[in-house]
Design an enzyme around this catalytic site. Structure first.
Site, mmCIF file in Angstrom:
data_model
loop_
_atom_site.group_PDB
_atom_site.id
_atom_site.type_symbol
_atom_site.label_atom_id
_atom_site.label_comp_id
_atom_site.label_asym_id
_atom_site.label_seq_id
_atom_site.Cartn_x
_atom_site.Cartn_y
_atom_site.Cartn_z
ATOM 1 N N GLU A 1 -30.963 -35.457 31.902
ATOM 2 C CA GLU A 1 -29.673 -35.981 31.461
ATOM 3 C C GLU A 1 -29.676 -37.478 31.226
ATOM 4 O O GLU A 1 -29.084 -37.964 30.254
ATOM 5 C CB GLU A 1 -28.591 -35.617 32.486
ATOM 6 C CG GLU A 1 -28.236 -34.149 32.541
ATOM 7 C CD GLU A 1 -29.134 -33.336 33.467
ATOM 8 O OE1 GLU A 1 -28.833 -32.142 33.664
ATOM 9 O OE2 GLU A 1 -30.121 -33.901 33.981
ATOM 10 N N HIS B 1 -20.613 -28.382 41.892
ATOM 11 C CA HIS B 1 -20.362 -27.900 40.533
ATOM 12 C C HIS B 1 -18.879 -27.794 40.224
ATOM 13 O O HIS B 1 -18.494 -27.085 39.297
ATOM 14 C CB HIS B 1 -21.019 -26.528 40.323
ATOM 15 C CG HIS B 1 -22.511 -26.562 40.336
ATOM 16 N ND1 HIS B 1 -23.224 -26.580 41.503
ATOM 17 C CD2 HIS B 1 -23.420 -26.602 39.330
ATOM 18 C CE1 HIS B 1 -24.520 -26.616 41.220
ATOM 19 N NE2 HIS B 1 -24.664 -26.630 39.901
#
Length: 351
Positions: free
Chosen positions: A60, A129
């Site tokens: 990322e 998450h």
């Protein structure tokens, strides 16, 4: 007007932008996946090819830097990190690079990048998450933070974000992806930095963002049961924020409640409450109230989730406390204590 799901509205905005502007490209984890990031990128890779719609490796930080470099040199990348949690490893690129270039180079350079991030719980996902970190990004000068609450705004705000010359953090709530709304087929824009009054009322202002706007509207319906007429203001963009609409509504009603998808302390609700007290304190009939997540990580346990995620009933009962004792005693009962992976009766689909 036709009704389409939130994820389809996102897909259509990207599709039309790719078609109109050759400098636009999409890159992300799952962008070319069969399920296409909750359906929001389905079919785009087949239509535009690997040079315009690209899968990214699980790197990322590196890919964010590549996308920022592309933006600096004239492209308009749409980067998706899926979960907002996945973007945390690229914070240096977002905060130190994308947000700063325009300022550091005296306005001579722009970073026209849209970074899509998804918030909201699903599939038993817990602390790593499910975070709602919009206040992090809103705190950084140079970033714009967008949080649509329905299909119409999702398409129009995303198109405006892609055309904007600033770095945009475009935050989508997972619980919205399959909720349908009216969306024109045309290419259209919803201006950044504007609130939308989703329901007009006179007794109390409920300010909300993203999925909490849906819960606020349900709360407003419940409040009518006890004779309270609530006005619901959808922020749409966290920064820049439309203070004129917010303060005008609070001046009219004299009471305000802010409902946020993030944590209570040091968040969006705290900033709005502080600004209201600074600007229109004399117009308030009661101190502002806030409904947000507890200051703890999101639990994985379905039993704990019932107490963790606020719903319409929590907003309604908190709003009651802004009124006299007689009304405050009329506690509204929770009509739905169902599993929070299906948070709204309008929610449908596999995600």
């Amino acid at each position: 007007m036709r009704q389409i799901a939130f994820h389809k509205a996102i897909n259509e905005a990207v599709d039309q932008s790719l078609s109109i502007d050759p400098s636009v490209f999409l890159i992300g984890l799952g962008a070319a996946d069969p399920k296409g990031i909750f359906g929001s990128t389905l079919g785009l890779n087949e239509k535009y090819g690997d040079q315009r719609v690209m899968e990214m490796p699980i790197s990322e930080n590196a890919v964010t830097g590549i996308a920022i470099g592309a933006a600096i040199t004239g492209m308009r990348p749409i980067l998706t990190h899926q979960r907002i949690d996945f973007a945390l490893v690229s914070m240096e690129q977002i905060v130190n690079q994308a947000a700063k270039w325009h300022y550091m180079f005296g306005g001579q350079m722009n970073v026209p990048i849209v970074i899509r991030m998804i918030i909201g719980r699903g599939w038993g996902q817990g602390p790593q998450h499910s975070q709602s970190l919009q206040s992090w990004f809103a705190h950084v000068p140079g970033l714009k933070v967008v949080m649509p609450a329905n299909s119409y705004d999702a398409k129009g705000l995303l198109i405006s974000s892609i055309e904007d010359n600033n770095p945009i953090i475009f935050i989508e709530h997972r619980w919205l992806f399959n909720i349908k709304g009216e969306v024109p087929e045309d290419y259209y824009r919803v201006p950044l930095g504007t609130c939308d009054i989703k329901k007009i009322g006179n007794d109390v202002t409920i300010i909300a963002n993203s999925y909490m706007t849906l819960e606020a509207l349900r709360a407003a319906d419940r409040l009518t049961e006890v004779g309270i007429d609530a006005e619901v203001v959808d922020l749409r963009t966290i920064t820049p924020i439309d203070w004129d609409t917010i303060l005008s509504s609070v001046r009219k009603t004299g009471r305000v409640l802010i409902a946020d998808t993030g944590s209570l302390s040091f968040g969006v609700s705290a900033e709005i409450s502080a600004k209201i007290c600074e600007e229109v304190f004399a117009d308030l009939k009661a101190p502002p109230r806030r409904v947000a997540l507890p200051d703890s990580p999101s639990p994985t346990s379905s039993k704990l989730l019932i107490a963790y995620y606020p719903r319409a009933v929590d907003i309604a009962n908190s709003a009651l406390k802004l009124f006299d004792a007689r009304k405050a005693l009329k506690i509204i009962e929770d009509e739905d204590k169902g599993h929070l992976d299906i948070p709204n009766p309008n929610f449908e689909g596999p995600f």
